[in-house]
Design a protein around this motif. Structure first.
Motif, short mmCIF file in Angstrom:
data_model
loop_
_atom_site.label_atom_id
_atom_site.label_comp_id
_atom_site.label_asym_id
_atom_site.label_seq_id
_atom_site.Cartn_x
_atom_site.Cartn_y
_atom_site.Cartn_z
N ASP A 1 14.42 35.12 20.16
CA ASP A 1 14.60 34.94 21.60
C ASP A 1 15.89 34.20 21.86
O ASP A 1 16.48 33.58 20.96
CB ASP A 1 13.39 34.25 22.24
N ALA A 2 16.35 34.29 23.09
CA ALA A 2 17.61 33.66 23.47
C ALA A 2 17.51 33.18 24.91
O ALA A 2 16.94 33.85 25.77
CB ALA A 2 18.77 34.64 23.33
N ASP A 3 18.05 32.00 25.16
CA ASP A 3 18.18 31.50 26.52
C ASP A 3 19.58 31.86 26.99
O ASP A 3 20.58 31.50 26.36
CB ASP A 3 17.98 29.99 26.56
N CYS A 4 19.64 32.60 28.09
CA CYS A 4 20.91 33.10 28.62
C CYS A 4 21.07 32.68 30.08
O CYS A 4 20.09 32.47 30.79
CB CYS A 4 20.98 34.62 28.54
N VAL A 5 22.31 32.59 30.53
CA VAL A 5 22.56 32.36 31.95
C VAL A 5 22.72 33.71 32.64
O VAL A 5 23.30 34.65 32.07
CB VAL A 5 23.81 31.49 32.19
N ILE A 6 22.16 33.80 33.83
CA ILE A 6 22.33 35.02 34.63
C ILE A 6 23.67 34.92 35.34
O ILE A 6 23.92 33.99 36.10
CB ILE A 6 21.19 35.17 35.65
N PRO B 1 26.94 30.81 36.93
CA PRO B 1 25.93 30.74 35.86
C PRO B 1 25.06 29.50 35.96
O PRO B 1 25.25 28.52 35.22
CB PRO B 1 26.77 30.75 34.59
N THR B 2 24.10 29.53 36.85
CA THR B 2 23.22 28.36 37.05
C THR B 2 21.75 28.66 36.77
O THR B 2 20.96 27.73 36.61
CB THR B 2 23.33 27.84 38.50
N ILE B 3 21.35 29.94 36.71
CA ILE B 3 19.96 30.31 36.47
C ILE B 3 19.80 30.71 35.00
O ILE B 3 20.58 31.52 34.48
CB ILE B 3 19.53 31.49 37.37
N HIS C 1 19.06 23.57 30.58
CA HIS C 1 20.35 23.46 31.25
C HIS C 1 21.24 24.65 30.87
O HIS C 1 21.26 25.06 29.70
CB HIS C 1 21.04 22.16 30.85
N PRO C 2 21.97 25.21 31.82
CA PRO C 2 22.82 26.37 31.51
C PRO C 2 23.77 26.16 30.35
O PRO C 2 24.01 27.07 29.55
CB PRO C 2 23.59 26.60 32.83
N LYS C 3 24.30 24.96 30.21
CA LYS C 3 25.26 24.68 29.13
C LYS C 3 24.59 24.67 27.75
O LYS C 3 25.27 24.72 26.73
CB LYS C 3 25.94 23.33 29.38
#
Length: 304
Positions: free
Chosen positions: A191-196, A268-270, A298-300
């Motif tokens: 899985d990966a956490d990505c910014v929309i 890129p905040t979500i 957090h997006p970063k």
């Protein structure tokens, strides 16, 4: 404290210094009890308090046999029958109804006004068993298994019944915030956490909303395009995201170059969590599937 993903599953070997716990993928929550009352159920980035969203958990905390303590666990939604289900801590009362909500506790950070982070893991787990009654409905201590000879079998059983995976933890590990050195997670999928970063033009039944979410991750400090995801978006989530994104200010393409398939770029905040098969040499996610929106990330922190 965090866990390091292991790519080789259990084939990398596990010695008797580790214990195994099932991994429940929900929303991380730190519960702070002071003078017998819950004063916070905070997410991992410490910018959201979930107390008002989960009265069923808060009301049971009065049975914990400690007037002052700080617990670490996962707010998890279970389907009727016991299988965990993805749902964020932003769930509304009407969307919570079909599920059993449980706070799955796996560690303790402080007890009676004193930090216990320096104690070995096994000592901290004993404290949890002492203060949390086993007959509670919404607050549960995650089961711990020590027979390493059965770890492989248990992992396969959890995956077969559509569980998320397991966590391996070193018995002597201290609780170190942010550390991944002594905990290992094994999951059925990557899985990966990505910014929309935007949305694509829709076609067919999605003509009036959008086709897919444009995803980005930070690599060496720079935001990089990692693909689009449209699979896994329910009609309700599609509508909710479209409403939010259309109200956001449009920005210039943050990746550079031409991307004509993009309908709109946004800041890129979500953060969205996606599951995927593998990653190409250029960083693009193959066969991504939307899993959930993460308000606790957090997006970063969306990096690869």
């Amino acid at each position: 404290m965090l866990a390091e993903p292991r790519k080789d599953g259990l084939s990398g070997g596990v010695n008797k210094k580790y214990i195994l716990q099932e991994k429940f993928d929900g929303t991380r929550g730190i519960m702070h009890i002071k003078n017998g009352n819950v004063v916070g159920l905070i997410n991992r980035t410490c910018d959201s308090d979930y107390m008002s969203k989960f009265p069923e958990i808060i009301s049971e905390a009065k049975y914990i046999k400690a007037k002052d303590c700080i617990l670490d666990g996962e707010i998890t939604f279970f389907k009727k029958g016991g299988h965990p289900f993805f749902l964020t801590a932003n769930a509304k009362p009407e969307t919570k109804k079909p599920y059993d909500i449980k706070y799955m506790v796996f560690d303790i950070v402080a007890l009676n006004g004193k930090s216990v982070k320096g104690l070995p893991l096994m000592d901290r787990l004993k404290l949890l068993e002492q203060i949390i009654p086993s007959n509670l409905n919404h607050i549960k201590v995650i089961k711990t298994f020590q027979d390493t000879g059965k770890f492989q079998k248990m992992y396969k059983q959890i995956i077969k019944r559509e569980g998320e995976g397991v966590i391996l933890k070193h018995k002597e590990s201290k609780y170190v915030a942010g550390s991944r050195e002594h905990w290992i997670k094994l999951k059925k999928q990557k899985d990966a956490d990505c910014v929309i970063v935007g949305i694509t033009n829709g076609t067919g039944r999605r003509k009036w909303t959008f086709g897919a979410l444009v995803l980005g991750q930070y690599h060496n400090g720079k935001l990089q395009y990692v693909g689009n995801v449209g699979v896994g978006l329910s009609d309700a989530m599609l509508a909710d995201l479209y409403k939010v994104i259309t109200e956001m200010k449009e920005i210039e393409n943050p990746f550079g170059g031409k991307m004509g398939f993009v309908k709109k770029f946004i800041s890129p905040t979500i953060v969205a969590e996606v599951k995927y098969l593998e990653r190409t040499n250029t960083g693009i996610l193959r066969l991504p599937v939307f899993s959930r929106i993460r308000t606790d990330k957090h997006p970063k922190d969306c990096t690869f």
